[in-house]
Design a protein around this motif. Structure first.
Motif, short mmCIF file in Angstrom:
data_model
loop_
_atom_site.label_atom_id
_atom_site.label_comp_id
_atom_site.label_asym_id
_atom_site.label_seq_id
_atom_site.Cartn_x
_atom_site.Cartn_y
_atom_site.Cartn_z
N GLY A 1 46.51 -13.42 85.62
CA GLY A 1 47.81 -14.02 85.91
C GLY A 1 47.88 -14.58 87.32
O GLY A 1 48.34 -15.70 87.55
N THR A 2 47.42 -13.80 88.30
CA THR A 2 47.42 -14.26 89.69
C THR A 2 46.52 -15.47 89.87
O THR A 2 46.90 -16.46 90.52
CB THR A 2 46.95 -13.13 90.62
OG1 THR A 2 47.92 -12.09 90.61
CG2 THR A 2 46.78 -13.63 92.05
N VAL B 1 55.60 -10.39 86.05
CA VAL B 1 55.04 -11.75 86.02
C VAL B 1 55.37 -12.48 87.32
O VAL B 1 54.53 -13.20 87.88
CB VAL B 1 55.59 -12.53 84.81
CG1 VAL B 1 55.19 -14.00 84.89
CG2 VAL B 1 55.08 -11.91 83.51
N LEU C 1 52.90 -11.59 90.02
CA LEU C 1 51.62 -12.26 89.89
C LEU C 1 51.69 -13.72 90.35
O LEU C 1 50.78 -14.22 91.01
CB LEU C 1 51.14 -12.19 88.44
CG LEU C 1 50.97 -10.79 87.84
CD1 LEU C 1 50.42 -10.88 86.42
CD2 LEU C 1 50.08 -9.92 88.70
#
Length: 434
Positions: free
Chosen positions: A291-292, A341, A344
């Motif tokens: 995600g990052t 989220v 991230l």
């Protein structure tokens, strides 16, 4: 502007910033090749890194404080040789060979992980891997800067970091798929890691040209006398850091970056906070890295272009505001998917606005002959201060718990950002475009 970037003539063979019709030209082939090398290498390093935090804490039973010490040691090992790598690249005028040695050292370290060793051996492997990373980083960035137009350094570093981050995203994804196919089989992940490392070394050795920054700088400015690092016989070549730190712009850049590094945690530590507060299953842990890196991939080039236009040091400092937001999100409500989220995404934006931008800023305020030493000095200051941040945060976690420790880091960082801004302000040069 705050920290001015010096204008240098483009090295021979470097692309012009704009073509005949005023359109931006493509990024240099060497930059793309180095990006592909980093893509393969990051598949290697990040596939292993995606499982090592859990392997060490859950599998081998390390406490958060002990992990903080290991993580800090991981970063400190690179500091030992980071400057050496940059200095050798300048001294020998052979950045490719120095970078190749670093990539090879990291690849060799991966072979030890195949034996499924204990905590002490894993910590040693991480140290050797970081020695390789420290040795290769500055010479690689010198190759990027040498093959790029001075006015588009941020863009070139952004393209490289985007390719680098693609590998950093694919690595954890491959680790996730491997653990999904064969649960708790960390050795399979380590096999994938080694194979990717070998590919990266081969790409660098066979395809990347052997650029000579000092020789090309002298060819571009034949009337200019030799300066620091231009010749191994020059007495000044032995004191590049002293000479660089005497320049107000560079000294202030290093000071501001080091100060901010004192409040910068590794992404793995932030993910452990998220997992602790949201009770994530071990299977899903590698996806936090994905995600990052997806956010980093999307934002690296845009932030590089913004840095070229608005000022690289300025963007580097303000990028830490994203990190403040990531700390707050990591310590947020338990079970909140949206907050997780958001953490991230903010972390990816932080890396996109600081990682390559710092290297571009350091490369743009010194002469080509000492770019390796300059980049290594700036990156070493950040790595060394992040070592202190890792140890202090591990201790704070033990005393206050993960949520309160992350909030404390966010509060102090929010205070330090304006201080770093003020440190850079006197470095302005009147009338400079960047």
């Amino acid at each position: 502007m705050y920290l001015a970037d010096r204008h240098r003539p483009a090295p021979p063979g470097a692309p012009a910033t704009r073509g005949a019709q005023g359109r931006p030209v493509r990024v240099a082939r060497t930059v793309v090749l180095l990006g592909l090398v980093s893509l393969a290498t990051d598949i290697s390093s990040e596939s292993a890194a995606a499982v090592l935090p859990l392997y060490l804490t859950a599998g081998l039973g390390l406490s958060p404080l002990a992990y903080g010490l290991v993580d800090g040691l991981y970063s400190a090992a690179s500091v030992v040789v980071r400057y050496l790598g940059g200095w050798l690249a300048d001294r020998l005028d052979r950045p490719k060979q120095v970078a190749l040695a670093g990539y090879t050292l990291s690849a060799l370290a991966r072979t030890v992980l195949l034996w499924t060793p204990g905590a002490a051996v894993v910590a040693g492997v991480l140290g050797v891997d970081r020695l390789g990373k420290g040795l290769r980083t500055a010479p690689r960035d010198v190759l990027i800067a040498t093959s790029s137009d001075p006015g588009s350094l941020g863009r070139s570093f952004g393209v490289h970091r985007a390719l680098d981050t693609t590998g950093a995203m694919l690595g954890p994804l491959l680790a996730f798929l491997a653990l999904w196919a064969v649960p708790e089989d960390y050795r399979l992940v380590f096999v994938i890691s080694l194979a990717a490392a070998v590919v990266g070394v081969a790409l660098l050795a066979l395809l990347v040209p052997d650029l000579r920054p000092a020789r090309e700088a002298r060819a571009a400015e034949p009337s200019r006398p030799l300066t620091v690092g231009a010749s191994a016989a020059s007495p000044d070549a032995r004191r590049p850091t002293v000479r660089m730190l005497a320049e107000p712009g560079f000294a202030r850049l290093v000071g501001a970056a080091g100060l901010l590094g004192l409040l910068t945690l590794s992404d793995a530590f932030i993910y452990l906070v998220l997992q602790d507060r949201n009770d994530l299953a071990a299977l899903w842990f590698p996806l936090l890295f994905v995600g990052t890196n997806l956010a980093y991939l999307a934002l690296a080039v845009p932030f590089g272009r913004i840095a070229d236009r608005l000022g690289r040091a300025r963007v580097m400092v303000l990028g830490h505001l994203f990190l403040v937001g990531a700390y707050v999100c990591a310590s947020g409500p338990v079970g909140s998917l949206v907050v997780g989220v958001g953490c991230l995404l903010l972390l990816g934006a932080f890396y996109a606005s600081t990682d390559g931008v710092l290297a571009a800023a350091a490369a743009s305020v010194v002469r080509p002959e000492v770019r390796g030493s300059a980049i290594a000095t700036a990156q070493s200051a950040v790595a060394l201060t992040r070592l202190a941040a890792a140890v202090v945060f591990g201790w704070t976690w033990t005393l206050l718990g993960p949520g309160h420790a992350a909030l404390l880091m966010a509060a102090v960082l929010a205070v330090v950002i304006p201080v770093a801004w003020l440190i850079l302000r006197p470095a302005a040069v009147h009338g400079a475009r960047r």
